[in-house]
Write a protein that holds these residues in place. Sequence first.
Motif, short mmCIF file in Angstrom:
data_model
loop_
_atom_site.label_atom_id
_atom_site.label_comp_id
_atom_site.label_asym_id
_atom_site.label_seq_id
_atom_site.Cartn_x
_atom_site.Cartn_y
_atom_site.Cartn_z
N MET A 1 0.83 -1.19 0.00
CA MET A 1 0.00 0.00 0.00
C MET A 1 0.87 1.26 0.00
O MET A 1 0.56 2.23 -0.67
N LYS A 2 1.95 1.21 0.78
CA LYS A 2 2.84 2.36 0.87
C LYS A 2 3.54 2.61 -0.47
O LYS A 2 3.71 3.76 -0.89
N ARG B 1 3.23 5.93 -2.87
CA ARG B 1 4.44 6.64 -3.29
C ARG B 1 4.48 6.81 -4.80
O ARG B 1 4.85 7.87 -5.31
N ASN B 2 4.08 5.78 -5.54
CA ASN B 2 4.06 5.87 -7.00
C ASN B 2 3.04 6.89 -7.48
O ASN B 2 3.31 7.69 -8.38
N LEU C 1 3.16 14.64 -8.67
CA LEU C 1 4.10 15.75 -8.55
C LEU C 1 4.84 16.00 -9.86
O LEU C 1 5.10 17.16 -10.22
N ALA C 2 5.18 14.95 -10.59
CA ALA C 2 5.84 15.12 -11.89
C ALA C 2 4.92 15.84 -12.88
O ALA C 2 5.35 16.72 -13.63
#
Length: 136
Positions: free
Chosen positions: A1-2, A6-7, A13-14
């Motif tokens: 899940m983490k 993160r992905n 953000l990109a």
Amino acid sequence: MKEIFRNISSIFLALMVLLSTVSWTVDKHLCMGRVMDVSFFAHADDCGMEEAMAAMGTEVGENHCCDDESFTLKGQDDLKLSWYDLELEHQAFLVAFTQSYFDLFVPVEELPVPHEKYPPPILVRDVQVLDQVFLI
């Protein structure tokens, strides 16, 4: 899940960096007050009324009904943020926040005992035995 979170956050953000650095140009062609064509990054196609009037032999004057509008949103050119661009209060907050954040991950050998330095109360008499109150 983490790893999934993160992905997803890195992709988000990109995309935000990409969209904030690109300059956007929107070009619109209006004919009689109605939007006929909208184009991003290029010139909008006209409705063909000027060619039709030229083919009929009428001269296109200044009072023709077609109009072109365009506006440009400038992207951010300078992405390099300097430490000195921040105010003193923001610098102090960032330093304090990072220090307290990194202190969360310091390994502890043994758990602290909160009442270690305080002695237990002195028992003058055993109240439970005197009152004959016992936990069963």
